[in-house]
Design a protein around this motif. Structure first.
Motif, PDB file in Angstrom:
ATOM      1  N   GLY A   1       1.024  -1.028  -0.136  1.00 23.07           N
ATOM      2  CA  GLY A   1      -0.071  -0.092   0.053  1.00 23.07           C
ATOM      3  C   GLY A   1       0.948   1.416  -0.155  1.00 23.07           C
ATOM      4  N   ARG A   2       0.130   2.642   0.079  1.00 24.49           N
ATOM      5  CA  ARG A   2       0.971   3.766  -0.131  1.00 24.49           C
ATOM      6  C   ARG A   2       0.259   4.584   0.941  1.00 24.49           C
ATOM      7  NH1 ARG A   2       1.450   7.053  -5.093  1.00 24.49           N
ATOM      8  NH2 ARG A   2      -0.730   7.197  -5.008  1.00 24.49           N
ATOM      9  N   ILE A   3       1.561   5.428   1.392  1.00 22.56           N
ATOM     10  CA  ILE A   3       1.124   6.487   2.570  1.00 22.56           C
ATOM     11  C   ILE A   3       1.399   7.909   1.637  1.00 22.56           C
ATOM     12  CG2 ILE A   3       1.355   7.404   4.522  1.00 22.56           C
ATOM     13  CD1 ILE A   3       1.982   4.758   5.739  1.00 22.56           C
ATOM     14  N   LEU A   4       0.417   8.782   1.527  1.00 24.71           N
ATOM     15  CA  LEU A   4       0.863  10.150   1.284  1.00 24.71           C
ATOM     16  C   LEU A   4       0.534  11.203   2.138  1.00 24.71           C
ATOM     17  CD1 LEU A   4      -0.773   8.479  -1.032  1.00 24.71           C
ATOM     18  CD2 LEU A   4      -0.090  10.097  -2.532  1.00 24.71           C
ATOM     19  N   ILE A   5       1.642  12.230   2.091  1.00 21.66           N
ATOM     20  CA  ILE A   5       1.390  13.444   2.944  1.00 21.66           C
ATOM     21  C   ILE A   5       1.275  14.713   1.987  1.00 21.66           C
ATOM     22  CG2 ILE A   5       2.188  14.916   4.961  1.00 21.66           C
ATOM     23  CD1 ILE A   5       3.385  12.302   6.054  1.00 21.66           C
ATOM     24  N   ASP A   6       0.402  15.335   2.090  1.00 28.63           N
ATOM     25  CA  ASP A   6       0.028  16.436   1.273  1.00 28.63           C
ATOM     26  C   ASP A   6       0.506  16.085  -0.291  1.00 28.63           C
ATOM     27  OD1 ASP A   6      -1.027  19.060   1.205  1.00 28.63           O
ATOM     28  OD2 ASP A   6       1.346  19.999   1.117  1.00 28.63           O
ATOM     29  N   GLY A   7      -0.107  14.996  -0.637  1.00 25.58           N
ATOM     30  CA  GLY A   7       0.124  14.604  -1.958  1.00 25.58           C
ATOM     31  C   GLY A   7       1.263  13.920  -2.136  1.00 25.58           C
ATOM     32  N   LYS A   8       2.400  14.021  -1.507  1.00 27.09           N
ATOM     33  CA  LYS A   8       3.569  13.269  -1.613  1.00 27.09           C
ATOM     34  C   LYS A   8       3.670  11.867  -1.036  1.00 27.09           C
ATOM     35  CE  LYS A   8       8.532  13.932  -0.371  1.00 27.09           C
ATOM     36  NZ  LYS A   8       9.554  14.758   0.258  1.00 27.09           N
ATOM     37  N   ASP A   9       4.215  11.078  -1.730  1.00 25.77           N
ATOM     38  CA  ASP A   9       4.465   9.645  -1.531  1.00 25.77           C
ATOM     39  C   ASP A   9       5.439   9.571  -0.425  1.00 25.77           C
ATOM     40  OD1 ASP A   9       4.666   6.915  -1.130  1.00 25.77           O
ATOM     41  OD2 ASP A   9       4.339   6.360  -3.332  1.00 25.77           O
ATOM     42  N   VAL A  10       5.067   9.192   0.868  1.00 28.82           N
ATOM     43  CA  VAL A  10       6.286   9.215   1.994  1.00 28.82           C
ATOM     44  C   VAL A  10       6.312   7.598   2.300  1.00 28.82           C
ATOM     45  CG1 VAL A  10       5.877  11.480   2.598  1.00 28.82           C
ATOM     46  CG2 VAL A  10       4.711   9.502   3.792  1.00 28.82           C
ATOM     47  N   THR A  11       5.832   6.514   1.555  1.00 31.01           N
ATOM     48  CA  THR A  11       5.587   5.278   2.054  1.00 31.01           C
ATOM     49  C   THR A  11       6.735   4.741   2.645  1.00 31.01           C
ATOM     50  OG1 THR A  11       3.958   4.882   0.450  1.00 31.01           O
ATOM     51  CG2 THR A  11       4.835   3.084   1.513  1.00 31.01           C
ATOM     52  N   MET A  12       7.917   4.914   1.936  1.00 29.68           N
ATOM     53  CA  MET A  12       9.148   4.197   2.342  1.00 29.68           C
ATOM     54  C   MET A  12      10.269   5.417   2.755  1.00 29.68           C
ATOM     55  SD  MET A  12       8.251   1.290   2.067  1.00 29.68           S
ATOM     56  CE  MET A  12       9.944   0.472   2.779  1.00 29.68           C
ATOM     57  N   LEU A  13       9.832   6.517   3.017  1.00 33.37           N
ATOM     58  CA  LEU A  13      10.812   7.566   3.692  1.00 33.37           C
ATOM     59  C   LEU A  13      10.887   7.219   5.226  1.00 33.37           C
ATOM     60  CD1 LEU A  13       9.647  10.785   2.019  1.00 33.37           C
ATOM     61  CD2 LEU A  13      11.451   9.543   1.343  1.00 33.37           C
ATOM     62  N   PRO A  14      12.377   7.527   5.788  1.00 30.01           N
ATOM     63  CA  PRO A  14      12.523   7.467   7.077  1.00 30.01           C
ATOM     64  C   PRO A  14      11.710   8.448   7.912  1.00 30.01           C
ATOM     65  CG  PRO A  14      14.297   8.244   5.916  1.00 30.01           C
ATOM     66  CD  PRO A  14      13.635   7.677   4.909  1.00 30.01           C
TER      67      PRO A  14
END
Length: 353
Positions: free
Chosen positions: A63-76
């Protein structure tokens, strides 16, 4: 401190497993910018896992997680524009309040003088101006909590995350601090995702509540929608306690259902119910107990307890033992008194089977 730029949050079919255990089977949700959304539910429902995924402390299995439209799924965590207020506050005991608030700013490379100036502003924002010299041990629980909030806010995150932030406070202080958090969120306009298992807390602070059960969203909506129109017996009982008894829907017209419960007929919002068996959620304060036989159904007082401004009753009925509260403390009903239960106009909700 300027008004924080609020970001949106979106989960798209997020799954999270830990070994053979699936904490979140398939979670999709959205949080609008500038709103405070509470994740509410019993222990093990997945709310804290959801918050940790958003914070970057865990990563989804799919799946995916977005913050303010930005994909942060795998960001630390340090590359996401979020700040978190932990249950334990996580303040450094050897640092005073000012240094605790400035720590994140200095760690991000801000000059010390500028960081301390913004930290002073953050303490003022949460009502702790002039207390920057105090160590955490010299502050009350509520003050420590406010330092933790100030430390998170000075980073000006797009999303503020709060994990059971009031659980270490006593009941009276919880009421005070939850009001402060809500007023601060509305004044600054930041987006907040708030985790709690306390229904009163969720009702008091939220624009929207997401009730979770076993990793799924059981229901979501405004506090009033969830309290007054629960979609299931689980929601009715979890959102402020309710007696759930069987009833029969006789007919539905223009969104209003005519129901039979006990020996009485009532008209209520239909809530998607169709003619046939259904359930009725009755809030504890939605009835009047009378020593007569003219009510909706009869009962007998099994137990009563005086609590100052009201009396709690347990009433044996044909539907089992039900819990009610009565503000009439002048004439309490003694045990084994035969009563009839009269419904009031509010506090009843029809639940489709």
């Amino acid at each position: 401190m300027t008004k924080i730029r609020a970001g949106s949050v979106k989960f798209e079919h997020v799954k999270k497993t830990f070994g053979n255990f699936t904490a979140l089977p398939d979670l999709s949700l959205e949080v609008e910018p500038g709103t405070l959304v509470t994740l509410l539910g019993p222990s093990g429902c997945g709310k804290t896992t959801t918050l940790r995924l958003l914070a970057g402390l865990e990563h989804p299995t799919s799946g995916r997680i977005l913050i303010d439209g930005k994909d942060v799924t795998m960001l630390p965590a340090n590359e996401r524009d979020v700040s978190m207020v932990f249950q334990s506050y996580a303040l450094f005991p050897h640092m005073n309040s000012l240094d605790n608030v400035a720590y994140g700013l200095e760690s991000s490379g801000m000059k010390k003088n500028e960081a301390r100036e913004r930290a002073e502003e953050g303490l003022k924002l949460v009502g702790l101006a002039g207390m920057g010299h105090r160590l955490p041990a010299e502050l009350s629980g509520g003050q420590q909590q406010r330092v933790a909030v100030a430390r998170a806010l000075v980073l000006e995150p797009q999303v503020l995350l709060l994990d059971e932030p009031l659980s270490n406070l006593d009941a009276r202080l919880r009421r005070q601090v939850r009001t402060e958090i809500r007023e601060l969120q509305q004044r600054l306009g930041f987006t907040a995702v708030y985790v709690t298992h306390d229904q009163d807390e969720a009702l008091a602070v939220s624009d929207r509540i997401i009730v979770m059960k076993e990793g799924h969203i059981a229901q979501q909506g405004t506090p009033r929608e969830l309290y007054e129109a629960p979609a299931s017996a689980f929601i009715a009982d979890f959102m402020g306690e309710a007696n759930v008894i069987p009833c029969e829907v006789l007919g539905v017209e223009n969104g209003i259902a005519e129901i039979r419960v006990g020996r009485a007929l009532h008209r209520l919002p239909a809530a998607n119910a169709q003619p046939g068996p259904a359930q009725l959620a009755i809030r504890p304060n939605a009835v009047t107990l009378m020593p007569d036989d003219k009510g909706d159904f009869p009962g007998r007082v099994a137990h009563s307890a005086y609590l100052g401004d009201h009396i709690e009753y347990e009433i044996e009925t044909e539907f089992g033992r039900l819990f009610f509260v009565d503000s009439d403390i002048n004439e309490p009903l003694p045990g084994q008194t035969d009563v009839s239960i009269h419904f009031k106009n509010r506090g009843l909700a029809l639940i489709a089977q």
